[in-house]
Scaffold this motif. Structure first.
Motif, PDB file in Angstrom:
ATOM      1  N   UNK A 150       0.832  -1.202   0.000  1.00  0.00           N
ATOM      2  CA  UNK A 150       0.000   0.000   0.000  1.00  0.00           C
ATOM      3  C   UNK A 150       0.866   1.251   0.000  1.00  0.00           C
ATOM      4  N   UNK A 151       0.244   2.374  -0.331  1.00  0.00           N
ATOM      5  CA  UNK A 151       0.979   3.626  -0.426  1.00  0.00           C
ATOM      6  C   UNK A 151       1.256   4.213   0.943  1.00  0.00           C
ATOM      7  N   UNK A 152       2.345   4.943   1.048  1.00  0.00           N
ATOM      8  CA  UNK A 152       2.626   5.720   2.251  1.00  0.00           C
ATOM      9  C   UNK A 152       1.567   6.799   2.385  1.00  0.00           C
ATOM     10  N   UNK A 153       1.102   7.059   3.599  1.00  0.00           N
ATOM     11  CA  UNK A 153       0.045   8.042   3.815  1.00  0.00           C
ATOM     12  C   UNK A 153       0.550   9.464   3.574  1.00  0.00           C
ATOM     13  N   UNK A 154      -0.385  10.382   3.392  1.00  0.00           N
ATOM     14  CA  UNK A 154      -0.017  11.792   3.222  1.00  0.00           C
ATOM     15  C   UNK A 154       0.799  12.286   4.416  1.00  0.00           C
ATOM     16  N   UNK A 155       0.361  11.919   5.623  1.00  0.00           N
ATOM     17  CA  UNK A 155       1.056  12.383   6.823  1.00  0.00           C
ATOM     18  C   UNK A 155       2.501  11.899   6.841  1.00  0.00           C
ATOM     19  N   UNK A 156       2.712  10.664   6.435  1.00  0.00           N
ATOM     20  CA  UNK A 156       4.069  10.116   6.437  1.00  0.00           C
ATOM     21  C   UNK A 156       4.925  10.672   5.314  1.00  0.00           C
ATOM     22  N   UNK A 157       4.306  11.198   4.278  1.00  0.00           N
ATOM     23  CA  UNK A 157       5.074  11.846   3.207  1.00  0.00           C
ATOM     24  C   UNK A 157       5.650  13.169   3.707  1.00  0.00           C
ATOM     25  N   UNK A 158       4.843  13.962   4.402  1.00  0.00           N
ATOM     26  CA  UNK A 158       5.320  15.277   4.837  1.00  0.00           C
ATOM     27  C   UNK A 158       6.007  15.249   6.200  1.00  0.00           C
ATOM     28  N   UNK A 159       5.796  14.165   6.962  1.00  0.00           N
ATOM     29  CA  UNK A 159       6.446  14.036   8.275  1.00  0.00           C
ATOM     30  C   UNK A 159       7.136  12.680   8.367  1.00  0.00           C
ATOM     31  N   UNK A 160       8.027  12.440   7.451  1.00  0.00           N
ATOM     32  CA  UNK A 160       8.703  11.145   7.355  1.00  0.00           C
ATOM     33  C   UNK A 160       9.465  10.825   8.632  1.00  0.00           C
ATOM     34  N   UNK A 161       9.406   9.561   9.030  1.00  0.00           N
ATOM     35  CA  UNK A 161      10.140   9.158  10.216  1.00  0.00           C
ATOM     36  C   UNK A 161       9.686   7.841  10.811  1.00  0.00           C
ATOM     37  N   UNK A 162       8.423   7.459  10.598  1.00  0.00           N
ATOM     38  CA  UNK A 162       7.965   6.177  11.132  1.00  0.00           C
ATOM     39  C   UNK A 162       8.541   5.057  10.274  1.00  0.00           C
ATOM     40  N   UNK A 163       9.323   4.192  10.892  1.00  0.00           N
ATOM     41  CA  UNK A 163      10.051   3.162  10.146  1.00  0.00           C
ATOM     42  C   UNK A 163       9.128   2.274   9.334  1.00  0.00           C
ATOM     43  N   UNK A 164       7.996   1.889   9.911  1.00  0.00           N
ATOM     44  CA  UNK A 164       7.094   0.989   9.193  1.00  0.00           C
ATOM     45  C   UNK A 164       6.497   1.670   7.962  1.00  0.00           C
ATOM     46  N   UNK A 208       2.392   3.716  -4.696  1.00  0.00           N
ATOM     47  CA  UNK A 208       2.547   5.084  -5.206  1.00  0.00           C
ATOM     48  C   UNK A 208       1.785   6.049  -4.306  1.00  0.00           C
ATOM     49  N   UNK A 209       2.491   6.954  -3.690  1.00  0.00           N
ATOM     50  CA  UNK A 209       1.868   7.902  -2.764  1.00  0.00           C
ATOM     51  C   UNK A 209       1.703   9.280  -3.407  1.00  0.00           C
ATOM     52  N   UNK A 210       0.992  10.132  -2.747  1.00  0.00           N
ATOM     53  CA  UNK A 210       0.761  11.493  -3.243  1.00  0.00           C
ATOM     54  C   UNK A 210       2.053  12.291  -3.194  1.00  0.00           C
ATOM     55  N   UNK A 211       2.188  13.245  -4.113  1.00  0.00           N
ATOM     56  CA  UNK A 211       3.361  14.105  -4.120  1.00  0.00           C
ATOM     57  C   UNK A 211       3.278  15.120  -2.987  1.00  0.00           C
ATOM     58  N   UNK A 212       4.428  15.456  -2.436  1.00  0.00           N
ATOM     59  CA  UNK A 212       4.482  16.370  -1.298  1.00  0.00           C
ATOM     60  C   UNK A 212       3.854  17.720  -1.626  1.00  0.00           C
ATOM     61  N   UNK A 213       4.127  18.250  -2.810  1.00  0.00           N
ATOM     62  CA  UNK A 213       3.578  19.552  -3.189  1.00  0.00           C
ATOM     63  C   UNK A 213       2.054  19.519  -3.242  1.00  0.00           C
ATOM     64  N   UNK A 239       0.113  17.608  -1.438  1.00  0.00           N
ATOM     65  CA  UNK A 239      -0.366  17.557  -0.053  1.00  0.00           C
ATOM     66  C   UNK A 239      -0.318  18.956   0.563  1.00  0.00           C
ATOM     67  N   UNK A 240       0.768  19.672   0.311  1.00  0.00           N
ATOM     68  CA  UNK A 240       0.894  21.044   0.815  1.00  0.00           C
ATOM     69  C   UNK A 240      -0.236  21.916   0.285  1.00  0.00           C
ATOM     70  N   UNK A 241      -0.565  21.757  -0.978  1.00  0.00           N
ATOM     71  CA  UNK A 241      -1.645  22.538  -1.583  1.00  0.00           C
ATOM     72  C   UNK A 241      -2.980  22.212  -0.925  1.00  0.00           C
ATOM     73  N   UNK A 242      -3.189  20.940  -0.626  1.00  0.00           N
ATOM     74  CA  UNK A 242      -4.427  20.538   0.053  1.00  0.00           C
ATOM     75  C   UNK A 242      -4.530  21.164   1.437  1.00  0.00           C
ATOM     76  N   UNK A 243      -3.396  21.275   2.120  1.00  0.00           N
ATOM     77  CA  UNK A 243      -3.392  21.896   3.445  1.00  0.00           C
ATOM     78  C   UNK A 243      -3.804  23.357   3.349  1.00  0.00           C
TER      79      UNK A 243
END
Length: 215
Positions: free
Chosen positions: A172-186, A193-198, A200-204
């Motif tokens: 499965x894809x990495x979540x939006x939260x994990x894309x912009x706040x990378x760090x959880x090992x799992x 294929x996950x969403x692009x960081x830009x 996600x920023x636009x959605x915020x």
């Protein structure tokens, strides 16, 4: 017995008392003390909680400004239900002895500590413990709080509350939260294929604009 003709009105349940009960629970929730994340002491109980951001990350600084005098804009709302709850296997004793709520808050604290560009000391929390029959209200109150507050990490940035999917499920894809706040090992093991960081920023930014809480 013959089937009756369909009449939708005969299937619609209405009860003003229920709506007032939900409103009363939300009023109580908003008046509960605010604590650090996680709270300083362990406790028994299940229930509903909210997290509030107070830091300087440019993405969320507006939340910090809004929460400076009073905590009215949660960035995330969640629930903690007892084990076996979905299968109706939870006894009153299990509810009274459950540490699901404090456990969930501690889990969120660990996620934030691991997340890039986040500091645990920039978060506060409040919560309500529901006991005995009141535990049946947990999901309803969580849903009502999300609908009322539209917290960013519930509505525009998915994945903060996710758990490790486990071996064999990392396609499965990495979540939006994990894309912009990378760090959880799992989360780094998720190779879909996950969403692009830009994006996600636009959605915020769009979400904040719709809420009317932008500067």
């Amino acid at each position: 017995m013959k089937p009756q003709a369909f009449d939708r009105s005969e299937h619609v349940y209405r009860n003003d008392a229920f709506a007032e009960l939900v409103k009363d629970a939300i009023r109580f929730f908003n008046g509960t003390p605010v604590h650090t994340l996680p709270p300083p002491e362990s406790f028994f109980g299940t229930g509903v909680y909210a997290l509030y951001y107070t830091g300087s990350n440019p993405l969320y600084k507006r939340y910090a400004e809004l929460n400076r005098l009073s905590y009215g804009y949660p960035i995330y709302v969640g629930k903690a239900v007892p084990k076996g709850w979905r299968q109706a296997r939870s006894s009153d004793n299990a509810l009274n002895q459950s540490r699901e709520l404090i456990g969930r808050l501690r889990e969120h604290g660990r996620s934030i500590s691991l997340g890039a560009q986040l500091s645990l000391e920039d978060f506060m929390c409040r919560f309500v413990i529901f006991e005995v029959e009141g535990s049946d209200m947990i999901s309803a109150i969580e849903a009502a709080l999300i609908k009322l507050n539209k917290p960013l990490w519930n509505t525009a940035v998915d994945g903060f509350g996710n758990h490790d999917p486990g071996s064999g499920r990392y396609a499965q894809a990495k979540s939006d939260w994990d894309v912009i706040h990378e760090g959880r090992a799992w989360a780094n093991k998720c190779n879909g294929k996950h969403a692009e960081k830009n994006a996600i920023m636009s959605n915020i930014l769009l979400h904040l604009k719709k809420l009317g809480v932008t500067q």
